[in-house]
Motif scaffolding. Structure first.
Motif, short mmCIF file in Angstrom:
data_model
loop_
_atom_site.label_atom_id
_atom_site.label_comp_id
_atom_site.label_asym_id
_atom_site.label_seq_id
_atom_site.Cartn_x
_atom_site.Cartn_y
_atom_site.Cartn_z
N ASN A 1 0.98 -1.05 0.17
CA ASN A 1 -0.32 0.09 0.42
C ASN A 1 0.71 1.82 0.05
OD1 ASN A 1 -3.02 -0.40 -0.09
ND2 ASN A 1 -1.80 -2.51 1.66
N CYS A 2 1.79 1.46 0.07
CA CYS A 2 2.95 2.51 -0.12
C CYS A 2 2.97 2.88 -1.55
CB CYS A 2 4.76 2.28 -0.25
SG CYS A 2 5.38 3.33 0.01
N PRO A 3 1.99 4.40 -1.34
CA PRO A 3 2.38 4.86 -2.61
C PRO A 3 3.63 4.93 -3.35
CG PRO A 3 1.59 6.55 -1.13
CD PRO A 3 1.93 5.22 -0.19
N PHE A 4 4.68 4.83 -2.69
CA PHE A 4 6.44 5.11 -3.22
C PHE A 4 6.61 4.61 -3.82
CE2 PHE A 4 3.92 8.97 -1.10
CZ PHE A 4 4.59 9.60 -1.59
N GLY A 5 5.86 3.10 -3.61
CA GLY A 5 6.75 2.01 -3.77
C GLY A 5 8.16 1.42 -2.89
N ILE A 6 8.16 1.98 -1.57
CA ILE A 6 9.76 1.85 -0.66
C ILE A 6 9.83 0.96 0.38
CG2 ILE A 6 10.32 3.50 1.14
CD1 ILE A 6 10.43 4.55 -1.98
N VAL A 7 8.62 0.53 0.42
CA VAL A 7 8.51 -0.84 1.82
C VAL A 7 9.52 -1.61 0.84
CG1 VAL A 7 8.13 -1.36 3.72
CG2 VAL A 7 7.21 0.40 3.11
N GLU A 8 9.95 -2.64 1.84
CA GLU A 8 10.38 -4.00 1.30
C GLU A 8 10.37 -4.98 2.41
OE1 GLU A 8 12.40 -4.95 -2.39
OE2 GLU A 8 11.29 -3.68 -3.59
N LEU A 9 10.75 -6.30 2.47
CA LEU A 9 10.77 -7.20 2.83
C LEU A 9 12.42 -7.80 3.12
CD1 LEU A 9 7.72 -9.61 3.77
CD2 LEU A 9 8.24 -7.28 4.97
N ALA A 10 13.25 -7.61 4.20
CA ALA A 10 14.18 -8.61 4.32
C ALA A 10 14.18 -8.80 5.43
CB ALA A 10 15.36 -6.76 4.92
N GLU A 11 15.39 -9.79 5.44
CA GLU A 11 15.87 -10.55 6.44
C GLU A 11 16.57 -9.77 7.63
OE1 GLU A 11 17.98 -14.37 5.93
OE2 GLU A 11 19.91 -13.17 7.29
N TYR A 12 16.11 -10.46 9.73
CA TYR A 12 15.59 -9.76 10.27
C TYR A 12 15.87 -10.46 11.45
CZ TYR A 12 14.50 -7.09 14.90
OH TYR A 12 14.43 -6.59 15.62
N VAL A 13 16.64 -10.46 12.61
CA VAL A 13 17.26 -10.86 13.58
C VAL A 13 16.80 -11.26 14.42
CG1 VAL A 13 18.90 -12.71 14.69
CG2 VAL A 13 19.62 -12.52 12.62
N ASN A 14 15.23 -11.31 14.86
CA ASN A 14 14.73 -10.95 15.88
C ASN A 14 15.07 -11.54 17.83
OD1 ASN A 14 13.92 -14.13 17.41
ND2 ASN A 14 12.10 -13.29 15.96
N ASP A 15 14.93 -11.06 18.19
CA ASP A 15 15.44 -11.31 20.02
C ASP A 15 15.44 -12.93 20.29
OD1 ASP A 15 15.40 -8.53 20.37
OD2 ASP A 15 13.27 -8.48 21.47
N GLU A 16 14.83 -13.21 19.85
CA GLU A 16 15.22 -14.74 19.33
C GLU A 16 16.36 -16.13 19.05
OE1 GLU A 16 11.55 -13.93 19.56
OE2 GLU A 16 11.90 -13.78 21.76
N GLY A 17 16.23 -14.81 18.45
CA GLY A 17 17.87 -15.02 17.33
C GLY A 17 17.56 -15.40 16.15
N GLU A 18 16.90 -15.88 15.51
CA GLU A 18 15.50 -15.84 14.42
C GLU A 18 15.52 -15.16 13.17
OE1 GLU A 18 11.58 -18.42 16.64
OE2 GLU A 18 11.74 -16.52 16.34
N LYS A 19 15.40 -15.52 11.58
CA LYS A 19 16.02 -15.11 11.22
C LYS A 19 14.57 -14.84 10.39
CE LYS A 19 20.79 -15.76 9.46
NZ LYS A 19 22.03 -16.94 9.02
N VAL A 20 13.97 -14.22 10.31
CA VAL A 20 12.84 -13.71 9.83
C VAL A 20 12.37 -12.92 9.37
CG1 VAL A 20 11.26 -14.77 11.51
CG2 VAL A 20 12.51 -12.33 11.94
N GLU A 21 11.46 -12.83 7.61
CA GLU A 21 11.46 -10.89 7.01
C GLU A 21 10.33 -10.30 7.57
OE1 GLU A 21 12.14 -11.22 3.07
OE2 GLU A 21 13.95 -12.70 4.57
N ARG A 22 10.87 -9.11 7.65
CA ARG A 22 10.56 -8.43 7.88
C ARG A 22 10.20 -6.72 7.47
NH1 ARG A 22 8.56 -11.21 10.60
NH2 ARG A 22 8.55 -12.31 12.25
N ALA A 23 9.38 -6.56 7.38
CA ALA A 23 10.04 -4.66 6.43
C ALA A 23 10.15 -3.63 7.14
CB ALA A 23 7.99 -3.49 6.95
N GLN A 24 11.62 -3.47 6.40
CA GLN A 24 12.18 -2.56 6.47
C GLN A 24 12.90 -1.41 5.57
OE1 GLN A 24 16.12 -4.02 7.48
NE2 GLN A 24 15.32 -6.03 7.89
N LYS A 25 13.26 -0.06 5.95
CA LYS A 25 12.86 0.82 5.28
C LYS A 25 13.58 2.07 6.12
CE LYS A 25 8.64 4.02 6.53
NZ LYS A 25 9.91 4.82 7.11
N CYS A 26 14.49 3.14 5.29
CA CYS A 26 14.79 4.41 5.47
C CYS A 26 13.85 4.93 6.71
CB CYS A 26 14.38 5.00 4.66
SG CYS A 26 15.16 7.33 4.79
N ASP A 27 14.55 5.13 8.04
CA ASP A 27 13.86 5.66 9.27
C ASP A 27 13.95 7.28 9.23
OD1 ASP A 27 16.48 5.73 10.07
OD2 ASP A 27 15.98 4.03 11.85
#
Length: 279
Positions: free
Chosen positions: A115-141
């Motif tokens: 739904n981003c009207p500029f096509g900016i947000v995408e998923l990328a690999e993230y290691v969570n607090d439990e040490g698992e590798k998961v796909e999460r939304a990421q972008k410039c903050d």
């Protein structure tokens, strides 16, 4: 108070210093691409590369050739579609106007991506607090950690020509108006891009040509379904239903409204067409 980046494409020389500074400060991973016959390194920003220098060859109205350069990153919309559609309240707007993602709350549902009207947000690999590798939304903050310590975003500090400048939204709009007068002497179609359809953005552009020339949507909007759901239906539902019941109901309705694979999405609204998510 809202803060903003002013990106003046009329003086950008395409050095890519903003890309390097962003990678370094945010410790983003290597994101190589095969050569595609263009000086541009990536098609667009993604979860591993939060800003990309767009390079375009352009034939102007006089038949002359121009190289166009544009720093692409999250626009930090005042009324952000990603904030509206997030069912986990993982995406929020800070007190300084930048839009941030809490990846520990994110569940990777991709509603923000779609739904981003500029096509900016995408998923990328993230290691969570439990040490698992998961796909999460990421972008410039907007370098959230830096600006909340009184520093400028890394891209703005690095830019050698002040094509990227950071300050309050009011200051940046005043500076944009000053520069616009000078830019119009060379580029008669020069304009400030701060689209009202999303209540303005906290990354504003001074463009040499109309937005479409830079692949920017001329009138980006938040899907009506997202506004109705987030601002009216959801608060009313929470007032009438129990929290657990509402959570289940929210998940069901959100999936129907905001998933482009479903039938409820406002396909006539939004902005930039994201070819990758269309496929």
């Amino acid at each position: 108070m809202a803060y903003a980046k002013l990106v003046d494409v009329t003086i950008c020389t395409g050095c890519r210093g903003c890309m390097v500074a962003c990678k370094n400060w945010n410790d983003l991973p290597v994101d190589t691409r095969d050569y595609q016959g263009s000086y541009q390194s990536h098609d667009k920003p993604n979860g591993k590369t939060w800003n990309v220098l767009q390079m375009k060859e352009y034939e102007n109205n006089s038949g002359g050739f121009e190289w166009l350069f544009r720093h692409q990153a999250c626009m930090h919309c005042e009324e952000a579609a990603c904030v509206k559609v997030c069912p986990e309240v993982a995406i929020t707007t800070t007190d300084m106007g930048n839009v941030v993602i809490d990846q520990e709350k994110c569940v990777g549902c991709t509603y923000c991506v779609q739904n981003c009207p500029f096509g900016i947000v995408e998923l990328a690999e993230y290691v969570n607090d439990e040490g698992e590798k998961v796909e999460r939304a990421q972008k410039c903050d907007m370098c959230n950690d830096r600006i909340h310590e009184g520093l400028e975003p890394a891209c703005a500090v690095t830019c050698p020509l002040d094509a990227i400048v950071f300050g309050t939204k009011e200051e940046m709009l005043e500076l944009a108006k000053e520069r616009l007068e000078e830019a119009k002497l060379t580029y008669p179609d020069a304009q400030i891009y701060d689209p009202p359809g999303v209540d303005g953005t906290n990354m504003i552009y001074l463009l040499a040509h109309p937005p479409e020339v830079y692949d920017l949507p001329p009138n980006p909007k938040v899907p009506t379904s997202a506004v109705v759901w987030k601002d009216y239906a959801q608060p009313l539902g929470k007032a009438l239903l129990g929290v657990t019941t509402m959570a289940v109901f929210t998940g069901f309705i959100t999936n129907k409204l905001f998933n482009k694979d479903g039938h409820g999405h406002d396909t006539e609204e939004g902005g930039e067409i994201n070819e990758e998510t269309k496929q």
